[in-house]
Design a protein around this motif. Structure first.
Motif, short mmCIF file in Angstrom:
data_model
loop_
_atom_site.label_atom_id
_atom_site.label_comp_id
_atom_site.label_asym_id
_atom_site.label_seq_id
_atom_site.Cartn_x
_atom_site.Cartn_y
_atom_site.Cartn_z
N MET A 197 -27.14 40.56 -10.43
CA MET A 197 -27.32 41.44 -9.29
C MET A 197 -26.45 42.69 -9.42
SD MET A 197 -27.62 38.98 -5.96
CE MET A 197 -25.99 38.30 -6.17
N THR A 198 -25.16 42.52 -9.65
CA THR A 198 -24.23 43.65 -9.68
C THR A 198 -23.00 43.27 -10.46
OG1 THR A 198 -22.77 45.01 -8.33
CG2 THR A 198 -23.36 42.91 -7.44
N GLN A 199 -22.32 44.28 -11.00
CA GLN A 199 -21.06 44.06 -11.69
C GLN A 199 -19.92 43.85 -10.71
OE1 GLN A 199 -20.12 43.64 -14.66
NE2 GLN A 199 -17.96 44.14 -14.72
N ARG A 200 -20.10 44.26 -9.48
CA ARG A 200 -19.03 44.19 -8.50
C ARG A 200 -18.64 42.75 -8.20
NH1 ARG A 200 -20.37 49.14 -8.08
NH2 ARG A 200 -19.18 50.63 -6.90
N HIS A 201 -17.37 42.60 -7.80
CA HIS A 201 -16.81 41.34 -7.32
C HIS A 201 -16.57 40.31 -8.43
CE1 HIS A 201 -17.49 43.15 -3.53
NE2 HIS A 201 -18.77 42.90 -3.47
N LEU A 202 -16.70 40.69 -9.69
CA LEU A 202 -16.32 39.73 -10.73
C LEU A 202 -14.82 39.48 -10.72
CD1 LEU A 202 -18.53 40.50 -13.86
CD2 LEU A 202 -18.73 38.68 -12.17
N ASP A 203 -14.03 40.41 -10.18
CA ASP A 203 -12.60 40.16 -10.05
C ASP A 203 -12.35 39.02 -9.07
OD1 ASP A 203 -13.61 41.76 -8.03
OD2 ASP A 203 -11.69 42.76 -7.66
N ARG A 204 -13.20 38.90 -8.03
CA ARG A 204 -13.05 37.79 -7.10
C ARG A 204 -13.38 36.46 -7.78
NH1 ARG A 204 -13.67 40.10 -1.90
NH2 ARG A 204 -13.00 42.27 -2.08
N LEU B 4 -13.02 35.83 -11.22
CA LEU B 4 -12.10 35.49 -12.31
C LEU B 4 -10.63 35.56 -11.91
CD1 LEU B 4 -13.89 37.41 -15.19
CD2 LEU B 4 -13.98 34.98 -14.70
N ALA B 5 -10.32 36.27 -10.83
CA ALA B 5 -8.92 36.38 -10.40
C ALA B 5 -8.85 36.35 -8.87
CB ALA B 5 -8.29 37.65 -10.94
N PRO B 6 -9.30 35.25 -8.25
CA PRO B 6 -9.30 35.19 -6.79
C PRO B 6 -7.90 34.94 -6.25
CG PRO B 6 -10.01 33.09 -7.67
CD PRO B 6 -9.83 34.02 -8.86
N PRO C 244 -12.36 32.56 1.97
CA PRO C 244 -12.08 32.32 0.54
C PRO C 244 -12.71 33.41 -0.33
CG PRO C 244 -13.79 30.83 1.29
CD PRO C 244 -13.31 31.56 2.51
N GLU C 245 -11.91 33.96 -1.25
CA GLU C 245 -12.48 34.93 -2.18
C GLU C 245 -13.46 34.26 -3.14
OE1 GLU C 245 -9.29 38.57 -2.34
OE2 GLU C 245 -9.58 37.35 -4.14
N ILE D 156 -19.79 23.99 -15.74
CA ILE D 156 -18.52 23.28 -15.61
C ILE D 156 -17.55 24.04 -14.72
CG2 ILE D 156 -16.44 22.84 -16.98
CD1 ILE D 156 -18.11 21.46 -18.98
N GLY D 157 -17.73 25.38 -14.65
CA GLY D 157 -16.82 26.21 -13.86
C GLY D 157 -16.07 27.17 -14.74
N LEU D 158 -14.85 27.55 -14.32
CA LEU D 158 -14.07 28.51 -15.11
C LEU D 158 -12.60 28.22 -14.98
CD1 LEU D 158 -12.55 30.89 -13.23
CD2 LEU D 158 -14.91 31.55 -12.85
N LEU D 159 -11.85 28.75 -15.95
CA LEU D 159 -10.39 28.65 -15.95
C LEU D 159 -9.82 30.03 -16.23
CD1 LEU D 159 -11.64 25.99 -17.69
CD2 LEU D 159 -9.25 25.28 -17.48
#
Length: 887
Positions: free
Chosen positions: A1-8, A10-12, A70-71, A129-132
């Motif tokens: 959809m968008t590039q925005r909010h990937l910081d939320r 990967l780094a919430p 929650p982010e 599985i999710g992310l780390l």
């Protein structure tokens, strides 16, 4: 959809887990406990309506009951709950969610996307599985272990592979900035993450495990941008040809999907490796050895056997060993025993004390031919390995970008390995691994060179598109899927590809004989039948026929043979052409095919009737220029023959490359062209000529510029301007403009360059100019105004640039006009052209950064409707100019 909010994502700063549980074996249980155990410092909230608390933390029943927004939300609930949860979270203000849940139907996935879209809420998964993010202590996954912090980002479509890699990496003490499981990637995909990780300051290199690509142009554009910033290394599953299907053309049969993926990786400047071990070998090498551009390897070892192992590995991988110069030989003779190997590999003998290592290294580092040194050591009882490492490490650290190392052995050499690692030296377990690492670097550099070519889809001369269009339209209207040989050659001729003149006659031996009378010398006779594609295999080709009687007899015999062997095939006629006598010519194949993922593809290789048996071919994605066409040719074995040998002159490579670029142009201009074979294409010192050609059409228009994975040069943006009595051209910049652009910048005053680049001007390098002229037209645009009628040579008068963000919301712009032409309206022409282009691409807003003292630029922008304000994120001397783009 968008590039925005990937910081939320990967780094919430806060995380809620929906479906958090206390039941053993539940995914929600593992995710929650991984989050708690990881040491995440932000706010955490478990959500489960049946539990008042979980592991000592208060548990919440639903979205409405959460004490904070929650982010990031991690969803481990049943499939039918996912879309409603996303809608509620989006309304609350959450902007990222991981859908761990598996088993969503297509309708449930679409409902989740529909619920997320109004809030631009990013979705990772489902079935992942999710992310780390280890530097945050964030383990929002159900992996079996946590990860060490580091500078490698791993993105994987396979959760099982990610967990296996994590286990292996922990054993090897390899750390990560991020580990991300894509799952079914219904929203966040490789393109999104490549764009984000390319600018992530914690990520030094990006590792990808890929099974499939869904958005090829988005992937290629993001990959090319990321690969310019940092190494991107790929493992692609599915090299085996089991999934390949039979194809009607040689090209379709030979250009299998894995060859096409290789071509995409090469074009994007990434590096593909075959194994997970090579993935980490390449990552280490590119981190510590990336700036080394040596093509040859100098080997230093304390054992003859180890040297032989290196030499064997180098030979099998095509890595040349450097030849020591007389000066280096003299230096080595002075510091080594008389029994040393006197060649490369340099065997300094097993009894070498530490000082001998140091003296040898000093000699090598002073020798220009030893640009890349492989240090190989086998442990002995004479001198401890650690003592040698301590003695060599300071010198190694000064030249770390020139050295690869291999401490053979295990426990006894572990301290030595650690000492070299601390000195920044790339280290490998075996000599073969070290040589393979060097070979991978060669491949990476070749791919990076390919990346820096952003070519035009045009040929040297303009094709006759009107005539080509008429041939295609007539065949489509007649319901023909395949052009006959005469039509196919006529189509090639419209694009400047030399062909042998060919007559088409009806299926009459007498008509074939009459056609032969019009040709001086021997002729070739070929059957024309839409049911017979490979004419030689069916007995539908006769060569070297002398005179009309021989042609008539051959035609009669051919008809009789086909009646017996292919009675179902309707013979529509014969083609008669002069035999071509070119004794030095090589038989080649040039083909085009439409890949299901990456769209139009070109193939080149050794041709003739045994082309598939020989299997000598290379594949490339269009568009091409001569440089990329030559690189395609050089990846085949026949390239060595084309260079000339034993008195046989070299082939005319420019003519061959022009044929390849012409086919690439055909793929852009003629969307109905589904397959093409030119086989054989003869090539010799005089040029090239197509002896036979086959073209398949499809009214579904599978080809065309829109299907290119790499956006071609947008020639349609070229326009003529009439300015102050002069006729000028405004067009997109081309890679070939490098010299012209250098002259333009050198004609600008230092003050104007400072206003444009915000720093004092410096000497322009090739890399500087390459970044300006070799752009990705999918996300960038640079429009130049050129006076092509200027005395002497064309002159660039001005340039306007635009770089869109990956979401196509904002685009940053810049304009520069030649200093002696300022204030004469060129700047406004360029700025208006950028606004028009941005509107055509759907960009929402233009944003530019202007020095307060740049009155000329400010006076240009204000009347054009730009809002000019200070920006707290910028230094006070910089103003931000912005304007919405009209739809």
């Amino acid at each position: 959809m968008t590039q925005r909010h990937l910081d939320r994502l990967l780094a919430p700063e806060s995380v809620a887990v929906f479906g958090a549980s206390d039941k053993p074996g539940r995914v929600g249980t593992t995710v929650w406990r991984n989050l708690v155990a990881g040491g995440f410092k932000g706010a955490l909230a478990p959500v489960n309506p049946r539990l008042p608390e979980l592991d000592g933390a208060r548990c919440f029943g639903d979205v409405a009951g959460l004490p904070f927004v929650p982010e990031l939300a991690v969803l481990c609930t049943p499939p039918d709950t996912i879309a409603p949860l996303i809608g509620q979270l989006g309304a609350l203000g959450t902007r990222a969610a991981i859908i761990v849940t598996a088993g969503l139907t297509m309708q449930q996935k679409q409902a989740a996307l529909d619920a997320a879209r109004p809030h631009t809420l990013r979705l990772l998964g489902p079935n992942c599985i999710g992310l780390l993010s280890p530097h945050l202590g964030l383990n929002a996954s159900f992996t079996q272990a946590s990860a060490l912090p580091g500078e490698l980002a791993l993105v994987s479509q396979s959760g099982a592979l990610l967990t296996a890699l994590l286990d292996w990496a922990n054993a090897e003490q390899i750390g990560f900035s991020h580990l991300i499981s894509l799952g079914e990637h219904m929203d966040v995909d490789f393109g999104d993450l490549l764009d984000h990780l390319a600018t992530d300051r914690r990520t030094r290199a990006i590792l990808l495990y890929i099974e499939s690509i869904n958005s090829p142009r988005k992937f290629m554009s993001a990959a090319r941008a990321a690969a310019r910033a940092k190494p991107v290394i790929v493992v692609k599953a599915g090299r085996a040809p089991a999934g390949m299907q039979a194809a009607a053309s040689h090209t379709g049969a030979m250009a299998g999907e894995d060859f096409v993926f290789d071509a995409a990786i090469r074009r994007a400047g990434m590096l593909r490796v075959d194994t997970l071990q090579d993935l980490f070998i390449a990552a280490q090498t590119l981190a510590r050895f990336r700036d080394n551009h040596s093509r040859e390897l100098m080997v230093m070892t304390n054992g003859g056997g180890a040297g032989v192992m290196v030499a064997d590995a180098a030979s099998s991988l095509g890595v040349p060993l450097a030849r020591p110069s007389p000066a280096l030989m003299q230096r080595l003779n002075a510091v080594l025993p008389a029994s040393w190997s006197h060649g490369n590999p340099i065997d300094i003998i097993g009894d070498a004390p530490a000082q001998r290592y140091v003296d040898t290294l000093k000699a090598l580092f002073d020798a220009p031919e030893a640009g890349a040194v492989l240090f190989v050591h086998a442990p002995t009882a004479i001198v401890p390995s650690e003592a040698i490492a301590r003695a060599c490490a300071p010198l190694m650290a000064e030249h770390s970008g020139r050295v690869l190392s291999c401490w053979m052995g295990g426990h006894s050499v572990a301290p030595a390995r650690r000492a070299f690692e601390a000195a920044g030296i790339a280290g490998y377990d075996t000599p073969e691994d070290a040589v393979r690492a060097f070979a991978l670097m060669q491949t990476y550099r070749r791919n990076q060179a390919t990346l820096r070519q952003t070519p035009s889809a045009s040929t040297r001369s303009e094709p006759d598109r009107v005539k080509a269009r008429s041939i295609i339209d007539a065949a489509i209207a007649a319901g023909r899927e395949w052009l006959d040989e005469v039509q196919a050659k006529a189509l090639l001729a419209t694009y400047g590809i030399p062909v042998v003149p060919t007559f088409r006659v009806d299926a009459s031996p007498q008509a074939a004989a009459e056609a032969a009378r019009c040709i001086d010398g021997p002729v070739a006779l070929k059957v024309v039948s839409s049911a017979i594609l490979h004419k030689s295999d069916a007995g539908g080709v006769r060569l070297d026929l002398q005179g009309a009687d021989a042609v008539r007899a051959a035609a009669q015999d051919m008809l009789a043979h086909l009646q017996l062997t292919r009675p179902e095939a309707l013979v529509e006629g014969f083609s008669v052409q002069a035999m071509v006598r070119r004794p030095h010519a090589h038989e080649l194949i040039v083909g085009a095919h439409v890949d299901a993922i990456f769209g139009p593809v070109l193939l080149f290789g050794q041709g003739g009737i045994a082309t598939e048996v020989l299997g000598d071919r290379a594949v490339a994605l269009p568009p091409l220029n001569r440089t990329l066409a030559r690189e395609l040719v050089e990846r085949t074995r026949v390239a060595r023959l084309l260079a000339g040998y034993r008195g046989r002159p070299p082939a005319h490579l420019d003519a061959l490359c022009d044929t390849l670029t012409a086919v690439a142009q055909m793929l852009a201009d003629l969307p109905e062209m589904a397959e093409l074979d030119i086989n054989p294409l003869l090539a010799d010192e005089r040029g090239v000529v197509a002896l036979d050609a086959r073209v398949r059409l499809s009214s579904m228009a599978p080809s065309g510029m829109a299907r290119f994975a790499v956006r071609p040069y947008p020639a349609e943006l070229t326009r003529t301007l009439y300015w102050r009595g002069s006729t000028l051209v405004m067009r997109p910049i081309r890679p070939e403009d490098e010299a012209l652009h250098r002259e333009f910048l050198e004609a600008c005053t230092p003050e104007d360059l400072r206003m444009r680049f915000f720093q004092a001007p410096h000497a322009l390098t090739h890399d500087d100019l390459a970044r300006m002229t070799q752009i990705d037209y999918e996300r960038e645009m640079a429009l130049v105004i050129v006076d092509e009628q200027a005395p002497g040579s064309p002159n660039t008068l001005g340039v306007a640039r635009l770089v869109r963000d990956p979401d196509n919301v904002d685009a940053e712009f810049a304009v520069l006009v030649r200093s002696d032409l300022k204030g004469q309206g060129l700047g406004r022409l360029l700025m208006q052209a950028l606004l028009d282009y941005a509107a055509s691409r759907g960009t929402q807003r233009l944003v530019g950064y202007v020095l307060r003292e740049n009155r000329a630029m400010l006076n240009l922008l204000k009347p054009m409707g730009f809002d000019i304000q200070p920006d707290g994120a910028q230094p006070p001397e910089i103003l931000v100019a912005s304007r919405a783009v009209a739809a």
